[in-house]
Enzyme design. Structure first.
Site, mmCIF file in Angstrom:
data_model
loop_
_atom_site.group_PDB
_atom_site.id
_atom_site.type_symbol
_atom_site.label_atom_id
_atom_site.label_comp_id
_atom_site.label_asym_id
_atom_site.label_seq_id
_atom_site.Cartn_x
_atom_site.Cartn_y
_atom_site.Cartn_z
ATOM 1 N N SER A 125 36.665 40.906 46.820
ATOM 2 C CA SER A 125 36.976 41.400 45.478
ATOM 3 C C SER A 125 38.467 41.660 45.311
ATOM 4 O O SER A 125 38.902 42.763 44.986
ATOM 5 C CB SER A 125 36.173 42.671 45.166
ATOM 6 O OG SER A 125 36.086 42.876 43.774
ATOM 7 N N SER A 137 34.571 44.802 38.631
ATOM 8 C CA SER A 137 34.876 43.508 39.250
ATOM 9 C C SER A 137 33.843 42.417 38.983
ATOM 10 O O SER A 137 34.020 41.285 39.436
ATOM 11 C CB SER A 137 35.074 43.671 40.757
ATOM 12 O OG SER A 137 36.328 44.255 41.021
ATOM 13 N N LYS A 187 35.197 39.246 37.579
ATOM 14 C CA LYS A 187 35.686 38.152 38.418
ATOM 15 C C LYS A 187 34.740 36.942 38.391
ATOM 16 O O LYS A 187 35.162 35.815 38.673
ATOM 17 C CB LYS A 187 35.880 38.632 39.857
ATOM 18 C CG LYS A 187 37.008 39.658 40.026
ATOM 19 C CD LYS A 187 37.174 40.040 41.489
ATOM 20 C CE LYS A 187 38.357 40.965 41.715
ATOM 21 N NZ LYS A 187 38.102 42.345 41.362
#
Length: 470
Positions: free
Chosen positions: A308, A61, A64
């Site tokens: 997230s 993640s 991101k």
């Protein structure tokens, strides 16, 4: 664009080198793993320490960070996602003579109560009967629901939810396209556990095979959805008097899920219709009855980054494609994202990016490229929103601390960073203030771990060393 200054490499006298190298070499949990670290000065961009800084690793993640920056640059911090009620008919008395269209344009923050608002808006116009169909329109994006590298077993859970331009979230964590299944133990051994679904809907069907066992025994409940259906099966055991077990489960086909809740809202407001409830495309010539705007992107970034949220990431990729290339698809959105990364000064041709969330095991990025991005975005007009969206170490409030609220409590408020976890991978990248008051940018990428759940403990040790010696 901010110009990158000369990247001075760390040398043998660096105060960070000895303690960081020691931990990497002596930590048994890192045996056989890949450890990528990049540390820069937030003021100059100079590299203060590196370990495999130019090696491509799976970001999880931490990807991101790239998606959020690209979306802010492409869409703007005040960008909103509308949802529209439209009709191709005419209003006569208490009747709408024609079809009613619910047109989604990507809003991942729609809640069940919003459909109640839509129904009341129709009722307030004096409409009690719709002489036509109720049609849900998700054509704002393409019909590819799942990113190509998503592991098949993940698609049943909230973090693998299908992407639709018309979707709904069960609560204000905004896990779009999901329902919450709550399992409660029976009052005595042998009494069947009970369950509830939020929001209340018959769109999913529950098969309850769970059993209540004696107090003190281990809770072992599994909740799974059958692939290609909305049948959710509860298995296992739950002890008398134990806490409820709660799971966020992705639905199969979120457009129809949203339509189901809209249908319930119409019925609750005594609005009837003569036709079908189905998916379709809104004709070019329709009249807008009502439009709801989502929160701006600057606010959406908070649940997106703090918690997230994978769905938000993929929606943003498709929205970038829709805005710049007139098609909301992964292919077009990732092309737009690549152009933004070029503009940030990153070497996108040295990376592999297959999605916006990092759930893909094919994604590969170098730690130095992540810290380069974090350095470059500091002079952007939207940087305050970007920084605010990052989880803050040790801050207990969910929408402040996010995924770091139970970590690095001794460094409370000193670290703002994005976490990342997929099988065998744990990552942490962001900003920090050291004991000496220096501001640093860091990226820690741990790959090929035997147990990714042990990654955060190692990262926190590394961050503590950076805080003490940086």
């Amino acid at each position: 664009m901010r110009v990158m200054k000369q990247q001075t490499r760390s040398d043998e006298t660096s105060s960070l080198k000895k303690p960081l190298d020691k931990l990497i070499q002596q930590e048994p949990l890192l045996d056989g793993a890949l450890v990528g670290i990049s540390i820069r000065s937030a003021d100059t961009g100079n590299i203060l320490y590196e370990h495999l800084g130019d090696t491509r690793l799976r970001p999880a993640s931490n990807l991101k960070l790239l998606t959020a920056a690209s979306a802010l640059s492409t869409l703007g911090d005040d960008y909103t996602f509308p949802t529209e009620l439209r009709t191709d008919g005419t209003e006569k008395g208490n009747k709408l003579q024609g079809n009613l269209y619910l047109k989604g344009k990507g809003d991942p923050t729609l809640l069940p109560d919003d459909f109640g608002t839509f129904a009341k808006k129709i009722k307030n116009r004096g409409i009690e009967t719709i002489e036509g169909d109720i049609i849900g329109d998700d054509s704002w994006y393409d019909d590819d629901r799942l990113s190509p590298d998503l592991i098949w077993n993940d698609e049943q859970y909230y973090y693998g939810a299908q992407i639709s331009a018309l979707t709904v979230s069960p609560d204000k964590d905004y896990d779009a396209g999901t329902v919450i299944v709550n399992v409660r133990p029976g009052s005595a051994v042998g009494v069947k556990p009970t369950f509830s679904i939020k929001p209340a809907t018959d769109y999913v069907q529950i098969v309850n095979k769970a059993e209540t066992v004696a107090a003190g025994e281990e809770a072992d409940i599994t909740v799974e959805r059958e692939h290609g259906s909305n049948t959710i099966i509860i298995n296992g055991t739950i002890p008398v008097g134990s806490a409820d077990v709660r799971e966020w489960m992705a639905v199969w086909e979120p457009t129809d899920y949203a339509l189901n809740l809209f249908q319930q809202a119409l019925e609750k407001n005594d609005i009837s219709w003569t036709g079908e409830v189905k998916s379709g495309k809104t004709p070019a010539k329709t009249k807008k009855l009502f439009s709801r705007q989502s929160m701006p992107l600057s606010d959406l970034l908070v649940p997106f980054m703090k918690l997230s949220n994978n769905t938000h990431a993929e929606v943003l990729v498709k929205e970038m494609g829709k805005k710049k290339k007139r098609e909301g698809s992964w292919e077009n959105g990732l092309e737009v994202m690549g152009k933004e990364l070029d503009d940030f000064g990153l070497d996108k041709d040295s990376m592999i990016i297959h999605d916006g969330s990092g759930i893909s095991h094919v994604d590969l990025i170098q730690p130095h490229e992540i810290t380069k991005l974090l350095y470059q975005v500091q002079n952007k007009d939207w940087f305050s929103f970007y920084l605010n969206a990052l989880p803050v170490a040790g801050e207990k409030e969910k929408m402040t601390g996010g995924t770091l609220r139970e970590r690095m409590k001794d460094l409370q408020g000193k670290v703002r960073a994005k976490t990342g976890t997929i099988d065998g991978v744990s990552t942490l990248s962001g900003y920090m203030e050291t004991k000496a008051g220096d501001k640093l940018i860091f990226s820690i990428m741990l790959n090929n771990l035997l147990d990714e759940e042990e990654g955060p403990e190692i990262e926190d040790k590394l961050v503590q060393i950076i805080f003490d010696h940086g």
